[in-house]
Scaffold this motif. Sequence first.
Motif, mmCIF file in Angstrom:
data_model
loop_
_atom_site.group_PDB
_atom_site.id
_atom_site.type_symbol
_atom_site.label_atom_id
_atom_site.label_comp_id
_atom_site.label_asym_id
_atom_site.label_seq_id
_atom_site.Cartn_x
_atom_site.Cartn_y
_atom_site.Cartn_z
ATOM 1 N N THR A 94 24.904 18.306 -13.011
ATOM 2 C CA THR A 94 25.226 19.051 -11.798
ATOM 3 C C THR A 94 25.855 18.122 -10.764
ATOM 4 O OG1 THR A 94 22.999 18.698 -10.911
ATOM 5 C CG2 THR A 94 23.391 20.743 -12.132
ATOM 6 N N CYS A 95 26.661 18.711 -9.909
ATOM 7 C CA CYS A 95 27.345 17.937 -8.872
ATOM 8 C C CYS A 95 27.147 18.600 -7.516
ATOM 9 C CB CYS A 95 28.844 17.851 -9.158
ATOM 10 S SG CYS A 95 29.276 16.884 -10.624
ATOM 11 N N LEU A 96 27.031 17.777 -6.507
ATOM 12 C CA LEU A 96 27.037 18.264 -5.136
ATOM 13 C C LEU A 96 28.495 18.289 -4.694
ATOM 14 C CD1 LEU A 96 24.968 19.097 -2.934
ATOM 15 C CD2 LEU A 96 25.223 16.784 -1.995
ATOM 16 N N ILE A 97 29.004 19.480 -4.399
ATOM 17 C CA ILE A 97 30.423 19.679 -4.106
ATOM 18 C C ILE A 97 30.624 19.992 -2.628
ATOM 19 C CG2 ILE A 97 32.449 21.126 -4.593
ATOM 20 C CD1 ILE A 97 31.712 19.297 -6.884
ATOM 21 N N TYR A 98 31.572 19.299 -2.013
ATOM 22 C CA TYR A 98 31.894 19.558 -0.613
ATOM 23 C C TYR A 98 32.698 20.848 -0.495
ATOM 24 C CZ TYR A 98 33.391 18.782 4.188
ATOM 25 O OH TYR A 98 33.611 18.914 5.533
#
Length: 226
Positions: A24-28
Motif C-alpha cells: 500500500t502507498c500513501l498518495i498525495y
Amino acid sequence: MARPLTLYEKIWDAHVVERRDDGTCLIYVDRHLVHEVTSPQAFEGLRAAGRRVRRPELTLAVPDHNLPTTPRLGADGRLLPIADAESAAQLDALRANTAEFGIDYIDATAAEQGIVHVIGPELGFTLPGTTLVCGDSHTSAHGALGALAFGIGTSEVEHVLATQTLLLQQSKTMEIRVDGSLGFGVSAKDVILAIIGRIGAAGGTGYVIEFTGEVIRAMSIEGRLT
C-alpha cells in the motif's frame, strides 16, 4: 530494458508519500471536490476530533445532488425555499461547513454552479497530471483531462480533508485502443457502450484504463468526459 511507464504509473509515482511493506502507498491528493451528500459526516468527524482541514485551498465545494430543477430565485430576487427537508438540511450543512473550515464554496445561485464532475473541468480546477478525488462515483470522468481521478467514500473524504492523502493499493493497468474513425451519428457514448459490451460491466475492476487510438485523439474534451 524497462518498458515505458503508463500515464497512470507516472502520476502514481509522482504522488507517493510513503510506500509500505504490504504494497500500500500513501498518495498525495492534489484536488478535492465536495458536495452536500457525502461530506456532512466527514466534516462532523473533523469537528469531533478537533481537526482542521489540512489544505483548504485544494478543496472546492459545490451543491448539486439535492438542488431542485425548479427556479432558485423568485420574481423578487429572493431565494426560494427547498421543499424537501432532508435536501435543505444537507445543503445548509455544506454552506455552514465550508464557511467554518475555510473552503471555497460555489453558491447554488452562482453562475459557476453545476454538476460537481462538470464544474471541475469548466473552472480549470481539474488539471493534467494531478490526483483528484470526490465523494461521487462519476469522478473518473476527470480522467478526460489526463488526471488520475476516482470516487471515494465518506470516511475517505474525511481523511483527505484532514491529511490531503489517501492510503491505496496500486491498480493494474489496461490500455483500450480505438482506431479508425466514427461513422455518421456515432458518438462517444456509443464507443463506451461498445467497449462495455466487449469487456463487461465489471471488466475494468481492479484496473486503471487508459484509452488510446485515433478515435480517442479525435474526440473533443466533452466526448472524452462521456
